[in-house]
Design an enzyme around this catalytic site. Sequence first.
Site, PDB file in Angstrom:
ATOM      1  N   ARG A 171      12.968  13.577  18.700  1.00  0.00           N
ATOM      2  CA  ARG A 171      14.735  12.948  18.417  1.00  0.00           C
ATOM      3  C   ARG A 171      14.910  14.338  17.650  1.00  0.00           C
ATOM      4  O   ARG A 171      14.042  14.822  17.300  1.00  0.00           O
ATOM      5  CB  ARG A 171      14.640  11.439  18.014  1.00  0.00           C
ATOM      6  N   ARG A 174       9.914   9.373   9.817  1.00  0.00           N
ATOM      7  CA  ARG A 174      11.142   9.977  11.339  1.00  0.00           C
ATOM      8  C   ARG A 174       9.682  11.505  11.877  1.00  0.00           C
ATOM      9  O   ARG A 174      10.526  12.538  11.096  1.00  0.00           O
ATOM     10  CB  ARG A 174      11.886  10.314  10.257  1.00  0.00           C
ATOM     11  N   GLU A 216      11.890  -0.424   9.162  1.00  0.00           N
ATOM     12  CA  GLU A 216      12.284  -0.327  10.434  1.00  0.00           C
ATOM     13  C   GLU A 216      11.385  -0.589  11.275  1.00  0.00           C
ATOM     14  O   GLU A 216      10.522   0.874  11.176  1.00  0.00           O
ATOM     15  CB  GLU A 216      13.543   0.270  11.336  1.00  0.00           C
ATOM     16  N   SER A 235      13.189  -2.351  17.558  1.00  0.00           N
ATOM     17  CA  SER A 235      13.513  -2.918  17.850  1.00  0.00           C
ATOM     18  C   SER A 235      14.151  -3.371  19.428  1.00  0.00           C
ATOM     19  O   SER A 235      13.763  -3.157  19.422  1.00  0.00           O
ATOM     20  CB  SER A 235      14.789  -1.594  17.268  1.00  0.00           C
ATOM     21  N   ARG A 256       4.728   4.323  13.532  1.00  0.00           N
ATOM     22  CA  ARG A 256       5.112   4.205  11.644  1.00  0.00           C
ATOM     23  C   ARG A 256       3.922   2.597  12.015  1.00  0.00           C
ATOM     24  O   ARG A 256       4.010   2.266  10.704  1.00  0.00           O
ATOM     25  CB  ARG A 256       6.333   3.210  12.317  1.00  0.00           C
TER      26      ARG A 256
END
Length: 422
Positions: free
Chosen positions: A260, A275, A347, A350, A388
């Site tokens: 990403r 991230r 988070e 999802s 994560r």
Amino acid sequence: MHDPRVLLDPATDAVRKLSRRGFALDLAYLEKVLSGRNAAIRRGDEARAESKRLSTAVKGATPEERPALVQASRDLKTTVTEADEEHKRHDAELTEFLLGVPNLPADELPDGASDADAELVRTWGEPLTAEGARDHVELGESVGILDLARATKLSGPRFAVLCGRGPALERALSRYFLDVATGQHGYTEFSVPTLVNRETMTGTGQLPKFEQDLFRTGVADRDLFLIPTAEVPLTNLHARETLAAEDLPLAYTAHTPCFRSEAGSYGRDTKGLIRLHEFSKVELVRLVRPEDSRAELELLLGHAETVMQSLGLAYRVVKLAAGDIGFSAEVTYDIEVWLPGQGAYREIASASDFGSFQARRAGIRTKAKDGTRGFAATLNSSGLPIGRTLVALLEQGQQPDGSVRIPEVLVPYCGFDSLVPA
RNA sequence: GGAAGCGUGGCAGAGCGGCCGAAUGCACUCGCCUUGAAAGCGAGCGUCACGAAAGUGACCGGGGGUUCGAAUCCCCCCGCUUCCGCCA
């Protein structure tokens, strides 16, 4: 992508629904393009029908009548060509417009546009924070599994190097997640490309609108993108296929790297594993009958929660606000894991129901035994991301003596039950 | 990368430029027959678009072209197969 007729149907209430996510739908434009397109199709079809009749007549025509017929047919060709061109033009306009319209948020979603507007669904486990709790970066470096400085040397910011017991732990996590998905929850595992073409990215909704979020390669006159999630290749496995309705649901999983660009997130989560430009994740994808999608989402969410619980990680589930869900989603639940080092829920997974939005784009059709045709519905959830999860394991597993306790279920996979300061 | 060949319906496989959305076989669906099954017999059986419907149109790998008319002729592209080279 939406069916334009459904968008135009007042019963759909598309304008109101889309306004909840800040999208202004121009119904008048849609109406104009669609009717223009349909009229052009009719004109073309009628002219072609006449032209076919003339062609047939040419065969049986006498030499005297023949030239007139041929000429009439030639003249018709102009009409056909013009109508076809107009059809094509309108079709392109229509597609361009529709590809840019996001999915309709479900009415059940709370109002709002940020994660602060999400609705708390439930909490599992105790969000405990011990005195002097450390964050995962400190812990990871202290127990010798994380080397961020060298990652920056290799690739720049937002990359990570794992060392010591880190790689084994990472490998244990991905194997454990896949084993649960395939063994307990009935998912079929795939190994898929992480470089996909433009069409594939369009199928799940990353393109055309979000190209700036992707890493792109343009080598040897190919035009390929690095996947941001295995959702992309897994969902598109059945692109432009018709599935037997009785074969649904299909449940797929894959462990892949994810890439990403994180454009627009400058300054956020700049340190650590939260991230990254590159991370790996086990993803769960379900292709289901549209009428089952909402129930399937609960099932899918349950699969992700099961893994969280088996790791003993405290978390909460929230339902995202209408203005905060992704472009292709109708409903999204986030699983937020408790991070003692940050004193916050963050988070980790999802789970989304896309309805038939992606299936229409990708052309994933269904055919029932009685011949009824339609589009499938698609869903996906993390199940779970490796990085994560590692963050959460470090922070929630930290002990007063500076060591980190490894959840029991992982011990058979990694071969140790704790990480100790080097 | 070099050479040759091939791309037609779920599969196999026909297809003189008009009578081809496309033979035939298999598969599949329904029915008959049978205690049941198989075999046999009969009927059905592609997708998409426009249209309220009747219906009309498009689709034989993709895109152009020739022609009154193209699955059939021409051009370009893509994919696949085989042989050679190279490579993990």
